[in-house]
Design an enzyme around this catalytic site. Sequence first.
Site, mmCIF file in Angstrom:
data_model
loop_
_atom_site.group_PDB
_atom_site.id
_atom_site.type_symbol
_atom_site.label_atom_id
_atom_site.label_comp_id
_atom_site.label_asym_id
_atom_site.label_seq_id
_atom_site.Cartn_x
_atom_site.Cartn_y
_atom_site.Cartn_z
ATOM 1 N N CYS A 1 0.837 -1.207 0.000
ATOM 2 C CA CYS A 1 0.000 0.000 0.000
ATOM 3 C C CYS A 1 0.869 1.254 0.000
ATOM 4 O O CYS A 1 0.550 2.255 -0.656
ATOM 5 C CB CYS A 1 -0.932 0.018 1.210
ATOM 6 S SG CYS A 1 -2.044 -1.399 1.279
HETATM 7 C C1 BEZ Z 1 0.606 -4.611 1.738
HETATM 8 O O1 BEZ Z 1 0.086 -3.556 1.416
HETATM 9 O O2 BEZ Z 1 1.813 -4.764 1.780
HETATM 10 C C2 BEZ Z 1 -0.262 -5.799 2.068
HETATM 11 C C3 BEZ Z 1 -1.497 -5.586 2.647
HETATM 12 C C4 BEZ Z 1 -2.259 -6.689 2.969
HETATM 13 C C5 BEZ Z 1 -1.794 -7.965 2.698
HETATM 14 C C6 BEZ Z 1 -0.566 -8.147 2.080
HETATM 15 C C7 BEZ Z 1 0.218 -7.052 1.771
#
Ligand code: BEZ
Length: 253
Positions: free
Chosen positions: A83
Site C-alpha cells: 500500500c
Molecule cells: C501490503 O500492502 O503490503 C499488504 C497488505 C495486505 C496484505 C498483504 C500485503
Amino acid sequence: MSSEHEYVTEKVRSFEAEGARVAPGDGRAGRQVDLLQTASLRLGDKAPDFTQDSTQGPIHLYEWMGDSWAVLFSHPADFTPVCTTELGMVARLKQEFDKRNVKVIGLSVDPLFRHDMWAHDIAETQGVELNFPLLADADRKVAQLYDMIHPNAHATETVRSVFIIDPKKTVRLIHTYPASTGRNFDEVLRVIDSLQLTDDHKVATPANWKAGDDVVILPSIRNQEADKLFPKGYRELKPYFRMTPQPNIEPAE
Ligand code: BEZ
C-alpha cells in the site's frame, strides 16, 4: 525489527508527544463488519454519494468532484508495504491525473490519525508527499457503499478496489485486485484515456492499446459514415473490423 503493532504504538506515542490529537486506542482492534447494507455496484450505475473524513478534511464526493472525473481506490490497511508503494505511485502520477481532469481519492478503514502518521512514512520511503486525499473510513460507510470488503478474502480489510467515475457520476470501471498484488496505475490512466477518447469518437480501443496507437471503428458504423468520420482513412481487415489512426491527435511528423 519491531512488529507492525509495536511500530504503530511507538508512532502514536511520538505523535502524542508532538501534541497531536489522537483518538483513543488504535481504532483497528476488534472490529466487526456489518455487511448487510453492502450494495453491489455495476458499470453504468450511479456512483453512491457520501460524506466522509479525509486527510484533506471532510469530503462530500459529488461536491468534491465538481465537473471532474474521479478515481476512488481502496487499499487494505495503513502501515503495509505494498500500500505504501501504491500511494507513492499515485502521488507521483498526480500530474497525469490532473492533465486528464481526474481527481484521485484513496480509502482504507483506518482512522484519520493513522493516515496522518503513515503519510510521514510515505513521504520518507517514496520520496513524494501524499498530494491527494485519503478517506478515513473507520466506520466503513464508503467501503460498504462500494462493496470494498470481500469477507471471504479478508473479514475486515478492504480489497484493492478501483472505481473510475465520470463527471456525470456514472461508474465507468470497476476492478478488484487481491491484497498481495500492487496495482499498475499506468493501466488506470490507460483506461481513462480510452474512456475519454471513446466518449467523443465512434471508436473502441483494442487489446493493449495505449494513447497514440490505432483504434477500431465501432462495428455499428457503416463504411459510408466511416468515410466521413475518419478522414485519415481506415484499413478493413474484416467487414466488422476496421482500424483507423487515433482521431483526436495529429499524425507524427
Ligand atoms: C501490503 O500492502 O503490503 C499488504 C497488505 C495486505 C496484505 C498483504 C500485503
